[in-house]
Structures are given as structure tokens and as C-alpha cells.
Motif scaffolding. Structure first.
Motif, PDB file in Angstrom:
ATOM      1  N   LEU A  25      -2.388  -5.330  13.306  1.00  0.00           N
ATOM      2  CA  LEU A  25      -3.024  -5.208  12.246  1.00  0.00           C
ATOM      3  C   LEU A  25      -2.773  -2.971  11.915  1.00  0.00           C
ATOM      4  CD1 LEU A  25      -5.665  -5.792  10.974  1.00  0.00           C
ATOM      5  CD2 LEU A  25      -7.240  -4.640  12.607  1.00  0.00           C
ATOM      6  N   VAL A  26      -3.005  -2.548  10.524  1.00  0.00           N
ATOM      7  CA  VAL A  26      -2.770  -2.027   9.974  1.00  0.00           C
ATOM      8  C   VAL A  26      -3.460  -0.743   8.687  1.00  0.00           C
ATOM      9  CG1 VAL A  26      -0.811  -0.937   8.624  1.00  0.00           C
ATOM     10  CG2 VAL A  26      -0.044  -2.218   9.843  1.00  0.00           C
ATOM     11  N   ALA A  27      -3.902   0.339   9.425  1.00  0.00           N
ATOM     12  CA  ALA A  27      -5.473   1.474   8.673  1.00  0.00           C
ATOM     13  C   ALA A  27      -4.388   1.544   7.326  1.00  0.00           C
ATOM     14  CB  ALA A  27      -6.501   1.931   9.626  1.00  0.00           C
ATOM     15  N   HIS A  28      -5.134   2.279   6.558  1.00  0.00           N
ATOM     16  CA  HIS A  28      -4.468   3.029   4.938  1.00  0.00           C
ATOM     17  C   HIS A  28      -5.830   4.421   5.099  1.00  0.00           C
ATOM     18  CE1 HIS A  28      -0.175   1.125   4.728  1.00  0.00           C
ATOM     19  NE2 HIS A  28      -0.626   0.605   5.221  1.00  0.00           N
ATOM     20  N   ALA A  29      -4.945   5.342   4.394  1.00  0.00           N
ATOM     21  CA  ALA A  29      -5.565   6.722   3.721  1.00  0.00           C
ATOM     22  C   ALA A  29      -6.674   5.718   2.762  1.00  0.00           C
ATOM     23  CB  ALA A  29      -4.923   7.320   3.626  1.00  0.00           C
ATOM     24  N   ASP A  83       0.907  -1.305   0.291  1.00  0.00           N
ATOM     25  CA  ASP A  83      -0.337   0.011  -0.162  1.00  0.00           C
ATOM     26  C   ASP A  83       1.207   0.738  -0.088  1.00  0.00           C
ATOM     27  OD1 ASP A  83      -1.969   2.266   0.815  1.00  0.00           O
ATOM     28  OD2 ASP A  83      -3.074   0.984   1.809  1.00  0.00           O
ATOM     29  N   LYS A  84       0.575   1.873  -0.972  1.00  0.00           N
ATOM     30  CA  LYS A  84       1.232   3.276  -1.374  1.00  0.00           C
ATOM     31  C   LYS A  84       1.163   4.849  -0.365  1.00  0.00           C
ATOM     32  CE  LYS A  84       3.577   1.985  -5.428  1.00  0.00           C
ATOM     33  NZ  LYS A  84       3.362   1.281  -5.895  1.00  0.00           N
ATOM     34  N   SER A  85      -0.731   4.886   0.645  1.00  0.00           N
ATOM     35  CA  SER A  85      -1.051   5.576   1.109  1.00  0.00           C
ATOM     36  C   SER A  85      -0.677   5.682   2.924  1.00  0.00           C
ATOM     37  CB  SER A  85      -2.354   5.263   0.537  1.00  0.00           C
ATOM     38  OG  SER A  85      -3.239   3.618   2.080  1.00  0.00           O
ATOM     39  N   ARG A  86      -0.463   7.098   3.037  1.00  0.00           N
ATOM     40  CA  ARG A  86      -0.476   7.325   4.735  1.00  0.00           C
ATOM     41  C   ARG A  86      -0.788   5.970   5.681  1.00  0.00           C
ATOM     42  NH1 ARG A  86      -3.611   9.861   7.881  1.00  0.00           N
ATOM     43  NH2 ARG A  86      -5.148  10.803   5.796  1.00  0.00           N
ATOM     44  N   VAL A  87      -0.522   6.027   6.443  1.00  0.00           N
ATOM     45  CA  VAL A  87      -1.152   4.963   7.981  1.00  0.00           C
ATOM     46  C   VAL A  87      -1.280   5.263   8.352  1.00  0.00           C
ATOM     47  CG1 VAL A  87       0.434   3.474   9.401  1.00  0.00           C
ATOM     48  CG2 VAL A  87       0.947   3.791   7.383  1.00  0.00           C
ATOM     49  N   THR A  88      -3.305   5.154   8.391  1.00  0.00           N
ATOM     50  CA  THR A  88      -3.877   5.504   9.924  1.00  0.00           C
ATOM     51  C   THR A  88      -4.104   5.144  11.280  1.00  0.00           C
ATOM     52  OG1 THR A  88      -5.244   4.849   9.056  1.00  0.00           O
ATOM     53  CG2 THR A  88      -5.314   6.709   7.784  1.00  0.00           C
ATOM     54  N   CYS A  89      -3.631   4.205  11.693  1.00  0.00           N
ATOM     55  CA  CYS A  89      -3.593   3.574  12.364  1.00  0.00           C
ATOM     56  C   CYS A  89      -2.442   2.099  12.353  1.00  0.00           C
ATOM     57  CB  CYS A  89      -4.933   3.815  12.678  1.00  0.00           C
ATOM     58  SG  CYS A  89      -5.818   2.733  14.540  1.00  0.00           S
ATOM     59  N   VAL A  90      -2.335   1.944  13.343  1.00  0.00           N
ATOM     60  CA  VAL A  90      -1.851   0.284  14.005  1.00  0.00           C
ATOM     61  C   VAL A  90      -1.720   0.282  14.933  1.00  0.00           C
ATOM     62  CG1 VAL A  90       0.495   1.905  14.166  1.00  0.00           C
ATOM     63  CG2 VAL A  90       1.030  -0.249  14.060  1.00  0.00           C
ATOM     64  N   PHE A 111      -9.274   2.647  14.626  1.00  0.00           N
ATOM     65  CA  PHE A 111      -9.828   1.435  14.627  1.00  0.00           C
ATOM     66  C   PHE A 111      -9.424   1.398  15.154  1.00  0.00           C
ATOM     67  CE2 PHE A 111      -6.009  -0.227  12.487  1.00  0.00           C
ATOM     68  CZ  PHE A 111      -5.423  -0.482  13.621  1.00  0.00           C
ATOM     69  N   ALA A 112     -10.677   0.650  16.482  1.00  0.00           N
ATOM     70  CA  ALA A 112      -9.725   0.280  17.645  1.00  0.00           C
ATOM     71  C   ALA A 112     -10.992  -1.318  18.002  1.00  0.00           C
ATOM     72  CB  ALA A 112     -11.162   1.032  19.099  1.00  0.00           C
ATOM     73  N   PHE A 113     -10.094  -2.454  19.280  1.00  0.00           N
ATOM     74  CA  PHE A 113     -10.586  -3.742  19.167  1.00  0.00           C
ATOM     75  C   PHE A 113     -11.658  -3.668  20.625  1.00  0.00           C
ATOM     76  CE2 PHE A 113      -6.688  -4.830  16.730  1.00  0.00           C
ATOM     77  CZ  PHE A 113      -7.706  -5.659  15.938  1.00  0.00           C
ATOM     78  N   SER A 114     -12.875  -4.601  21.102  1.00  0.00           N
ATOM     79  CA  SER A 114     -13.233  -4.101  21.905  1.00  0.00           C
ATOM     80  C   SER A 114     -12.328  -5.019  23.270  1.00  0.00           C
ATOM     81  CB  SER A 114     -14.163  -4.577  21.423  1.00  0.00           C
ATOM     82  OG  SER A 114     -13.992  -6.430  21.503  1.00  0.00           O
ATOM     83  N   PRO A 115     -12.140  -4.114  24.574  1.00  0.00           N
ATOM     84  CA  PRO A 115     -11.651  -4.643  25.766  1.00  0.00           C
ATOM     85  C   PRO A 115     -11.595  -6.514  25.429  1.00  0.00           C
ATOM     86  CG  PRO A 115     -13.880  -3.082  26.112  1.00  0.00           C
ATOM     87  CD  PRO A 115     -14.239  -2.991  25.081  1.00  0.00           C
ATOM     88  N   ASP A 116     -12.307  -7.459  25.490  1.00  0.00           N
ATOM     89  CA  ASP A 116     -12.317  -8.222  25.046  1.00  0.00           C
ATOM     90  C   ASP A 116     -11.543  -8.705  23.843  1.00  0.00           C
ATOM     91  OD1 ASP A 116     -14.133  -8.392  23.003  1.00  0.00           O
ATOM     92  OD2 ASP A 116     -15.687  -9.655  24.562  1.00  0.00           O
ATOM     93  N   GLY A 117     -11.030  -7.495  23.239  1.00  0.00           N
ATOM     94  CA  GLY A 117     -10.973  -8.596  21.767  1.00  0.00           C
ATOM     95  C   GLY A 117     -11.062  -8.671  20.811  1.00  0.00           C
TER      96      GLY A 117
END
Length: 576
Positions: free
Chosen positions: A166-170, A148-155, A226-232
Motif C-alpha cells: 500500500l502506498v500513500a501520497h501527498a 500519481d504525480k505527488s510525493r510518496v508519504t508512506c509505503v 498510515f499504520a496497520f493494526s497488529p492483526d492486519g
């Protein structure tokens, strides 16, 4: 509304504020920034982010702090409310060329006093794994930007895993990586694993296992967080298309969705017990979404610009005696709730099930959460019993909520509800916050999907190499298998992308996806204070303080009530 007055006072930066708990005070000696303390020229730069980890060392000062400012990344001992920050001695400092850090995350599972694993995402799309204690760089993922060539928004590290992240991108895509695997020398080829409304998940076709293990394509535009729930078990994603999408992470099933009032959603967080998700974004609102009922239960208006961060405060929860009709749960359960932040690794499922007990004295819970935005303001909110349990007379409401002409949810709003264990969907909201109002729930019989549906969705793909995970606190039905064959899908060898059918905002407004403003209660903030010159990008609740940060690169510590006094006493003792 608890906002400031106009004119000069409106633009004055606050250094303290008061809530029902007492006085919160800014601690100037605990401010972290670049060593020269010069405000950073933030134009064109990525948001300042902050990550914490506790190393559990013997000194009792195991907190470590990482933050990015422009092209720079810093790693410090965090002394909090106890001692002044020493900016002249960062444990590690890195300056990057040609790219900027955008986000980072510590692996709390593997952190020790001698070593810590820190993931760093970059504006050019790469992800770096470093150890700032050993000052080592172990691996670089997506180095050639073939994935992926776009900016990483969340890891984020996958909860309970030593190697999966897990990695999210623009670009709107997310990728699941394993630190033990390489990324290959050619662009990956994918095979469809599962497809649903506005999302698709693909596996990587390769003779030998390589990264990425999975590719998620979610919605339209950037996947902002993105966000994982407390129990994953569940994953909440917010995108530039304005949608919150909540997935069962193991079975890759879409649990529920919500649409912003307008514009993109920028941030999301889970309540400590996993029952609620709060989002913020370009509509200047905070929105509270009930996980069990898959519906919006409240909105909050206090910001005058985009909301950049939302976070629950697990250390501020009020527990009160209530009318038996309000809620049924055990004293032990809600004492546990007070300690969520101290025991975040434990699964919340036991707490949820204990709330079904009808033998003990009923109590009610008030959740505290906060938000910061591009308007440079910090808002604190209480999610109270009149919102959580609207079937009781709202004359008993005791907190800052404003039920504005609340009406029944639109027809069909409970058709696809999934009940949180022990709860049925709340009845329609009354129109008044002063008169008793008897209601009849028409949704209770429809929300009995309950534990079985939730548990049966936990099918087992995500770990792939589970032997290196330490799921000590997970139930047997949550242990993830090595194989992805358990997931049924009409897959083909062709790369099937998400159908880019644009959602017409006018068609979602007034539906369960996006209720009208008058259809849900409107929360007012407990406090709404301007605390910075530049837009705010960080809000983190710790046990003895609140941490905020702005785009100028200043990380501020706000002592909780009682903690500032202790700091003064320590200072006097030190001088003596």
C-alpha cells in the motif's frame, strides 16, 4: 512536567536519561550515518527514515538497517549494542538523480540471508522494489507518474502478504499494488467501489489485471501516514486535514474518526494489543484514542513543536496486582503482553478474548510509548490504569499522569461506539485524582456491537491473489477472497470523488471527535530530553535499545538499562 530547566541546560544535548527501569545511555560507537560522518545539510530535503529487518541467519547477527539521507540510500548490517558500526562497508548504497527517497519498508515475510525485498517511495511519486543483498532493482511502479504525480508519504507491505503493498501520497490518495502486475502504459480509469464520509475507494477498470488494484481517496490534503493494526485487519490513516480515520481494511468500512486539536496529524501508531492508537501532529500534542470506544481518552503535552513520530514500546510493560474491580484477565495473558514485540506476527484476538476470564487474579497494565518532534526532543509516556480504567478511585494512581478538571464526555459521545471484545465503554472521568468517585456508566448497554460487528465487516477483497500469502496465524473469517464482489456499494461507472466539504474546526471542538482540553486527562511525559541539533524523524523501540534519527542523517542507538554494562564487559573481553 518533566522538562528541562531554562537557559543553558535547556539547549544542552543529553546523552543519557533515567526512568523507573534504569539508565538509558547513548552509544556513540553504534551511531550510523553517511560514511564520511559529515552532518547533512537538510534544508529542502525529505525526512530521514529508518527501516529494520531481521534475516534470521545462522551468525546471530541478522539485523539489517536501511536509511535515506537526501538523495542517498544506505543498507548496513546493524550491530546494535554489541559492536561498533563499520560505516566503511555498506552492503548497498544508491544515489538517485532527479528525485529523493522519502520512505521505505522491508517485507519481513520473505526476508532471508540471501535475499530481501525492500520498497522505496520517492519524492516524484515512483515506488521502487529493490533487493539490497543481491544489489538488484527488480521493478519500478508508477514510473511514468501516470497514477500519481505527488510525493510518496508512506509505503507498507500488506501484513501477511508476499506481493501486496500500500502506498500513500501527498495528493491524499492511497493505492494498493501487486508486485506481480504491471502499471500499464496509459493512465488508469477507475470505477467506484465504496463511498463514505470523506473517503472513496475505486477499482481499476481494465481488460487485464493491472496496478493499481485499488485507489483510496481519503480526506483533504496530504495523507501523511498510515499504520496497520497488529492483526492486519484495520488501517489507521492520518491526514493534513487533522483527522485520524480507522478503516476495516478488508470490507473498506470506516470504523471511527478523531480530529486533532488543531492542524494536521503527522503520525500514528497502534498499541501492541490493538486497543489504542496514539497520534501526533501540528498541535504539539500526542493524543490517545481508544479503538473499541472510538473516543479520545487522553492527550499528552510535552513537545514545543510538531510531533513527527509516535511509537509504542512493546518491551516495557508493567504488570501489577490490582483491586478486582479494575480489570479481569489471566496471568498468562499479561505475560504474553510482555512478549508482544517478540511475537508480533501472532494475532492479538486470542489475547483480547482471554481478558474476559474472571476466574484468575486480576492485574492491570501500563503501556509505554514515546514521541519525537521538530523541537529535537524525545518524550516517553506511560498510559496507566487511572486513564485506561477511570471508574476506579484515582487516589490509586501510581504514575506520571495529570487529570486536569476531567469531566464527563460530551453528550452523544458513545452513540457510535464499537466495543472491544470483553469491554464496555468506560464511565465518565472523575474530577479529582485524590478522592474516590463513584460513577454509573450509561454507555455499557450501547456498546454491545462487539465481536459480531467487527467480524462481519471482514469481507474479503484485499488480497486478490491470496495464493501467495502466508496467513498462517489468521482465523478463517479473516482469510481474504479473490473477489471484490462481496463488498456492497452503490457503484457507478463514473469516477466519484470524495465530497470536499470542509470541516469547520469550531464545530468539531467540544464534540466526541475533538474533546476540549479540560474534558480529557492531560498526560505529562516521564522524560522530555533534547537529544539532537536538528529535528527528529525516527523513533524505533528494539529489544535491547531505542533507535532515534535526526534530519542531519545521524542514526543513534540508546542502550536499555543493563545493556550498556554488557557492552562494556564485551569490550574488555575483546581487548584481553
Amino acid at each position: 512536567m518533566a522538562t528541562e530547566g531554562g537557559g543553558k541546560e535547556m539547549n544542552e544535548i543529553k546523552t543519557q536519561f533515567t526512568t523507573r527501569e534504569g539508565l538509558y545511555k547513548l552509544l556513540p560507537h553504534s551511531e550510523y550515518s553517511r560514511p564520511n560522518r559529515v552532518p547533512f545539510n537538510s534544508q529542502g530535503s525529505n525526512p530521514v527514515r529508518v527501516s529494520f529487518v531481521n534475516l534470521n541467519d545462522q551468525s546471530g547477527n541478522g539485523d539489517r538497517l536501511c536509511f535515506n539521507v537526501g538523495r542517498e540510500l544506505y543498507f548496513y548490517i546493524y550491530k546494535g549494542v554489541r559492536k561498533a558500526a563499520d560505516l566503511s562497508k555498506p552492503i548497498d548504497k544508491r544515489i538517485y538523480k532527479g528525485t529523493q527517497p522519502t520512505c521505505h519498508d522491508f517485507n519481513h515475510l520473505t526476508a532471508t540471508a540471501e535475499s530481501v525485498s525492500l520498497l522505496v517511495g520517492f519524492s516524484a511519486g515512483q515506488v521502487q522494489l529493490i533487493d539490497p543483498i543481491k544489489k538488484e532493482t527488480s521493478k519500478l511502479f508508477n514510473e511514468e507518474r501516470l497514477i500519481d504525480k505527488s510525493r510518496v508519504t508512506c509505503v507498507r507491505w500488506v501484513p501477511g502478504s508476499e506481493s501486496l503493498f500500500l502506498v500513500a501520497h501527498a495528493s491524499g490518495s492511497m493505492y494498493l499494488y501487486n508486485v506481480e502486475h504491471t502499471c500499464g502504459t496509459t493512465a488508469p480509469h477507475y470505477q467506484l467501489l465504496k463511498q463514505g464520509e470523506s473517503f472513496a475507494v475505486h477499482t481499476c477498470k481494465s481488460k487485464s489485471t493491472r496496478n493499481p488494484l485499488l485507489k483510496w481517496t481519503v480526506g483533504e490534503g496530504a495523507l501523511n501516514e498510515f499504520a496497520f493494526s497488529p492483526d492486519g485487519k484495520f488501517l489507521a490513516c492520518v491526514s493534513q486535514d487533522g483527522f485520524l480515520r480507522v478503516f476495516d481494511f478488508d470490507s473498506v468500512e470506516l470504523h471511527g474518526t478523531m480530529k486533532s486539536y488543531f492542524g494536521g496529524l503527522l503520525c500514528a501508531c497502534w498499541s501492541p494489543d490493538g486497543r489504542y492508537i496514539v497520534t501526533g501532529g501540528e498541535d504539539d500534542l500526542v493524543t490517545v484514542w481508544a479503538f473499541g470506544d472510538c473516543r479520545v481518552i487522553a492527550r499528552g503535552h510535552g513537545h514545543r513543536s510538531w510531533v513527527s513520530v509516535v511509537a509504542f514500546d512493546p518491551y516495557t510493560t508493567s504488570v501489577e496486582e490490582s483491586d478486582p474491580m479494575e480489570f479481569s484477565g489471566s496471568d498468562e495473558d499479561f505475560q504474553d503482553l510482555l512478549h508482544f514485540g517478540r511475537d508480533r506476527a501472532n494475532s492479538t484476538q486470542s489475547r483480547l478474548s482471554k481478558r474476559n476470564s474472571a476466574e484468575s487474579r486480576p492485574v492491570s497494565v501500563t503501556y509505554r510509548f514515546g514521541s519525537v518532534g521538530q523541537d529535537t526532543q524525545l518524550c516517553l509516556w506511560d498510559l496507566t490504569e487511572d486513564i485506561l480504567f477511570p471508574h476506579q478511585p484515582l487516589s490509586r494512581a501510581r504514575t506520571h499522569t495529570n487529570v486536569m478538571n476531567a469531566t464527563s464526555p460530551p453528550a452523544g459521545s458513545t452513540g457510535n461506539s464499537v466495543a472491544t471484545p470483553g469491554n464496555s465503554a468506560p464511565p465518565p472521568l472523575p474530577r479529582s485524582n485524590s478522592l474516590p468517585h463513584s460513577t454509573v456508566s450509561s454507555a455499557g448497554s450501547k456498546s454491545s456491537v462487539a465481536d459480531g460487528a467487527l467480524a462481519s465487516g471482514v469481507s474479503k477483497f484485499a488480497t486478490l491473489s491470496l495464493h501467495d500469502r502466508k496467513d498462517r496465524h489468521h482465523e478463517k473469517d479473516h482469510k481474504r477472497n479473490h473477489s471484490m464482489g462481496h463488498i456492497s456499494s452503490k457503484s457507478s461507472d463514473k469516477l466519484n470523488l470524495v465530497t470536499k466539504a470542509k470541516t469547520d474546526p469550531a464545530k468539531t471542538l467540544g464534540t466526541p471527535l475533538c474533546p476540549r482540553m479540560e474534558d480529557v486527562p492531560l498526560l505529562e511525559p516521564l522524560i522530555c530530553k533534547k537529544i539532537a541539533h536538528e529535528r527528529l524523524t525516527v523513533l524505533i523501540f528494539l529489544e535491547d535499545c531505542i533507535v532515534t534519527a535526526c534530519q542531519e542523517g545521524f542514526i543513534c542507538t540508546w542502550g536499555r538499562p543493563g545493556k550498556v554494562l554488557e557492552t562494556r564487559t564485551l569490550a574488555v573481553c575483546t581487548r584481553t
